[in-house]
Design an enzyme around this catalytic site. Structure first.
Site, PDB file in Angstrom:
ATOM      1  N   SER A  23      58.072  67.722  38.794  1.00 19.48           N
ATOM      2  CA  SER A  23      57.773  66.385  39.305  1.00 19.48           C
ATOM      3  C   SER A  23      57.815  66.395  40.835  1.00 19.48           C
ATOM      4  O   SER A  23      56.976  67.029  41.471  1.00 19.48           O
ATOM      5  CB  SER A  23      58.744  65.368  38.700  1.00 19.48           C
ATOM      6  OG  SER A  23      58.393  64.052  39.039  1.00 19.48           O
ATOM      7  N   HIS A  51      55.628  58.761  36.020  1.00 17.74           N
ATOM      8  CA  HIS A  51      54.627  59.561  35.309  1.00 17.74           C
ATOM      9  C   HIS A  51      53.958  58.778  34.177  1.00 17.74           C
ATOM     10  O   HIS A  51      53.560  59.355  33.162  1.00 17.74           O
ATOM     11  CB  HIS A  51      55.221  60.877  34.808  1.00 17.74           C
ATOM     12  CG  HIS A  51      55.620  61.795  35.920  1.00 17.74           C
ATOM     13  ND1 HIS A  51      54.696  62.485  36.680  1.00 17.74           N
ATOM     14  CD2 HIS A  51      56.827  62.108  36.444  1.00 17.74           C
ATOM     15  CE1 HIS A  51      55.330  63.184  37.607  1.00 17.74           C
ATOM     16  NE2 HIS A  51      56.621  62.972  37.495  1.00 17.74           N
TER      17      HIS A  51
END
Length: 305
Positions: A91, A199
């Site tokens: 991430s 996300h």
């Protein structure tokens, strides 16, 4: 000493005092913290060394803190003669991988990560949402549980390792999906200490704002391959603003990324920055793949042997 993967952690790895032990023993690490503070207009060392758990848990603080600590540890490793064959980050950690591989400069990385933390914090503050780790189910069962929820948005977002998949969404949808996963036999459902549904499509406006910001930056060819969260393959740097916009609203396919790197011959790595989360995932993905956590100067010295 050369390792396979340089692995960089994502949000959630932050903790009070992070980076202090590293900076006490490495001039290169101290230089990274000084650069980050100058560029960000923020005393990043003070935030990392003296910030409370609550302060560091805020997205706007966590992201710049983790990025800086990770890049400082990477600089200390380079100073000690350690090199890597490839980079990847979880991430937020993908941005660290971009800087470590030379796709972006350290200074640009600080600006970009600071902006990313700000737009994601604003998005999180605008809605009641969250994330939870689902343990003990096949991915397909978790995906079906999320798809069964129709009241609002919830999605599978972090494909961490076998038996662990993180979901994210608006609070009502997240709670409904957790209940569905438990009914399907999940061993545990653990709420994560983050404030947003990262996300997922809920961040599409923040992602668009980041993309517009990114149009002013230069992206170079990497010195080593960077494996991407989006598809687990080495990154093509042709249109990085579009890639990073999509990155914010798409799942992190960590299992696939690690499997592809291992298949390409990467047999070990270092988790560079705070925490040992990625080392834990690696053990569950492939027992033969070894990961050395590198957070302190002592860790750097061990890695260089």
């Amino acid at each position: 000493m050369t390792y396979g993967f340089a692995l960089f952690p994502g949000q959630g790895a932050q903790h009070p005092g992070m980076g202090q032990a590293l900076c006490s023993g490495s001039a290169a690490a101290r230089d990274v913290f000084a650069c980050a503070s100058d560029v960000a207009g923020l005393d990043v060392a003070k935030l990392c060394f003296e910030g409370t758990k609550e302060e560091l848990s805020r997205t706007v603080n966590a992201q710049i803190a983790i990025f800086t600590h990770s890049m400082a540890a990477y600089a200390a490793l380079k100073e000690a003669g350690v090199t890597f064959s490839a980079c990847a980050g979880f991430s937020l950690g993908e941005y660290t991988a971009l800087a470590a591989s030379g796709i972006i400069s350290l200074e640009d990385g600080v600006q970009i990560v600071r902006k990313r933390g700000q737009v994601m914090q604003a998005a999180a503050d605008s809605m009641d949402s969250g994330m939870a780790a689902i343990l003990g189910l096949e991915d397909s069962v978790v995906e079906q549980a999320c798809a069964s929820v129709t009241c609002s948005i919830v999605r599978p977002v972090n494909y961490n390792c076998p038996g662990q998949l993180v979901i994210a969404g608006e609070r009502a949808a997240l709670d409904a999906a957790i209940a569905a996963c438990k009914a399907a036999g999940a061993k545990r459902a653990l709420p994560l200490a983050v404030s947003g549904a990262f996300h997922t499509p809920l961040l599409k406006n923040a992602a668009a704002e980041l993309r517009a910001f990114l149009e002013g930056f230069t992206f170079s060819a990497p010195t080593v391959p960077v494996y991407s969260n989006l598809d687990g393959k080495p990154l093509d740097v042709q249109n990085m603003p579009a890639h990073l916009e999509q990155h914010m609203v798409s799942p992190v396919r960590w299992k696939t990324l690690m499997a592809n790197g291992i298949a390409a011959g990467l047999k070990n790595g270092c988790e560079i920055g705070p925490g040992k989360t990625l080392a834990g995932f690696a053990k569950k993905i492939d027992k033969e793949f070894s990961v050395l956590p590198v957070e302190t100067m002592e860790n750097v010295e061990s890695a260089a042997k």
